[in-house]
Design a protein around this motif. Structure first.
Motif, PDB file in Angstrom:
ATOM      1  N   LEU A 139       0.834  -1.201   0.000  1.00 42.57           N
ATOM      2  CA  LEU A 139       0.000   0.000   0.000  1.00 42.57           C
ATOM      3  C   LEU A 139       0.871   1.254   0.000  1.00 42.57           C
ATOM      4  CD1 LEU A 139      -2.715   1.467   0.195  1.00 42.57           C
ATOM      5  CD2 LEU A 139      -2.568   1.196   2.691  1.00 42.57           C
ATOM      6  N   ILE A 190       0.913   4.115  -3.061  1.00 38.38           N
ATOM      7  CA  ILE A 190       0.601   5.532  -2.832  1.00 38.38           C
ATOM      8  C   ILE A 190       1.823   6.397  -3.142  1.00 38.38           C
ATOM      9  CG2 ILE A 190       0.006   7.250  -1.083  1.00 38.38           C
ATOM     10  CD1 ILE A 190      -1.769   5.058   0.222  1.00 38.38           C
ATOM     11  N   CYS A 194       1.252   4.381   7.363  1.00 38.98           N
ATOM     12  CA  CYS A 194      -0.186   4.105   7.305  1.00 38.98           C
ATOM     13  C   CYS A 194      -0.649   3.485   8.613  1.00 38.98           C
ATOM     14  CB  CYS A 194      -0.503   3.149   6.157  1.00 38.98           C
ATOM     15  SG  CYS A 194      -0.157   3.816   4.519  1.00 38.98           S
ATOM     16  N   THR A 248     -12.132   2.542   7.090  1.00 40.95           N
ATOM     17  CA  THR A 248     -11.260   3.616   6.630  1.00 40.95           C
ATOM     18  C   THR A 248     -10.098   3.782   7.598  1.00 40.95           C
ATOM     19  OG1 THR A 248     -12.516   5.330   7.770  1.00 40.95           O
ATOM     20  CG2 THR A 248     -13.133   4.868   5.502  1.00 40.95           C
ATOM     21  N   CYS A 296      -3.167   7.270   5.817  1.00 46.03           N
ATOM     22  CA  CYS A 296      -1.731   7.242   5.559  1.00 46.03           C
ATOM     23  C   CYS A 296      -1.261   8.690   5.524  1.00 46.03           C
ATOM     24  CB  CYS A 296      -1.413   6.589   4.216  1.00 46.03           C
ATOM     25  SG  CYS A 296      -1.826   4.830   4.131  1.00 46.03           S
ATOM     26  N   VAL A 307      -7.800   6.063   3.186  1.00 40.96           N
ATOM     27  CA  VAL A 307      -7.838   4.750   2.547  1.00 40.96           C
ATOM     28  C   VAL A 307      -9.093   4.030   3.028  1.00 40.96           C
ATOM     29  CG1 VAL A 307      -6.611   2.572   2.188  1.00 40.96           C
ATOM     30  CG2 VAL A 307      -5.303   4.688   2.559  1.00 40.96           C
ATOM     31  N   THR A 330     -11.300   0.229   2.624  1.00 38.38           N
ATOM     32  CA  THR A 330     -11.392  -1.125   2.073  1.00 38.38           C
ATOM     33  C   THR A 330     -12.681  -1.216   1.260  1.00 38.38           C
ATOM     34  OG1 THR A 330     -12.478  -1.963   4.062  1.00 38.38           O
ATOM     35  CG2 THR A 330     -10.082  -2.197   3.949  1.00 38.38           C
ATOM     36  N   VAL A 336      -8.582  -1.831  -1.846  1.00 41.06           N
ATOM     37  CA  VAL A 336      -8.769  -0.517  -1.239  1.00 41.06           C
ATOM     38  C   VAL A 336      -8.845   0.562  -2.313  1.00 41.06           C
ATOM     39  CG1 VAL A 336      -7.526  -1.140   0.876  1.00 41.06           C
ATOM     40  CG2 VAL A 336      -6.293  -0.013  -0.986  1.00 41.06           C
ATOM     41  N   THR A 337      -9.447   1.671  -1.953  1.00 40.90           N
ATOM     42  CA  THR A 337      -9.337   2.909  -2.714  1.00 40.90           C
ATOM     43  C   THR A 337      -8.677   3.913  -1.791  1.00 40.90           C
ATOM     44  OG1 THR A 337     -11.510   3.712  -2.045  1.00 40.90           O
ATOM     45  CG2 THR A 337     -11.387   2.482  -4.117  1.00 40.90           C
ATOM     46  N   TYR A 338      -8.045   4.906  -2.384  1.00 38.12           N
ATOM     47  CA  TYR A 338      -7.470   5.960  -1.553  1.00 38.12           C
ATOM     48  C   TYR A 338      -7.648   7.306  -2.223  1.00 38.12           C
ATOM     49  CZ  TYR A 338      -3.384   5.149  -4.556  1.00 38.12           C
ATOM     50  OH  TYR A 338      -2.547   4.982  -5.627  1.00 38.12           O
TER      51      TYR A 338
END
Length: 168
Positions: A31, A35, A55, A67, A70, A83, A85, A92-94
């Motif tokens: 992760l 990023i 993170c 959520t 980071c 971030v 899930t 994940v999306t961020y």
């Protein structure tokens, strides 16, 4: 008066499968690297890079929608990234929360607009380095004309892709 965003990671979204070897936790190294790579790509046009990233650990088996945050360090500025899930497979999306501004670049981009509004050629000084700002936050610059007069300028980070500045 509005200006296009000077420097921003913007909404960096990614759907990443981030299962760690044990299969129940998010792979923090993967992760962080994802990023960092995304931010470095965005910031490279301004010769800036992430020096470190940390993170939060959402724990084992985080539920969909969990959520956590980071924080990337870019030349001392702290860029916050939310971030979330998105699946039981720990995809994940961020999204970056802070916009990163290079102060010298900001000044160079403001000069033409301020000169146009005032009708006088001006120089703008916003200081050095970078700042990470959330929507609604401001930074100050100094506007000077060729005859020694100066005044303040307040730059405001606005929702969306538009920022606002005004002379004090």
């Amino acid at each position: 008066m509005r200006l296009s965003r000077i420097l921003s990671a913007g909404a960096a979204l990614a759907a990443l499968p981030l299962l760690a070897a044990c299969g129940t936790t998010i792979d923090q190294d993967k992760l962080g690297k994802e990023i960092t790579d995304k931010l470095n790509s965005e910031y490279s046009k301004f010769d800036r890079q992430v020096s470190s990233i940390a993170c939060d650990d959402p724990g084992k088996d985080p539920a969909v929608g969990t959520t956590f945050e980071c924080i990337a360090d870019v030349d001392g500025a702290k860029v916050h990234i939310d971030v979330t899930t998105t699946s039981d497979d720990l995809d994940v999306t961020y999204e970056t929360v802070d916009m990163l501004y290079d102060m010298a670049f900001a000044a160079s981009k403001l000069e033409p607009s301020v000169s146009q509004q005032t009708g006088v050629a001006v120089t703008v000084d916003c200081g050095d380095g970078v700042k990470a700002l959330k929507r609604g936050e401001t930074f100050a610059c100094t506007v000077s004309d060729g005859q020694g007069a100066s005044r303040g300028l307040t730059f405001t980070v606005v929702d969306g892709d538009q920022d606002r500045w005004e002379l004090d």
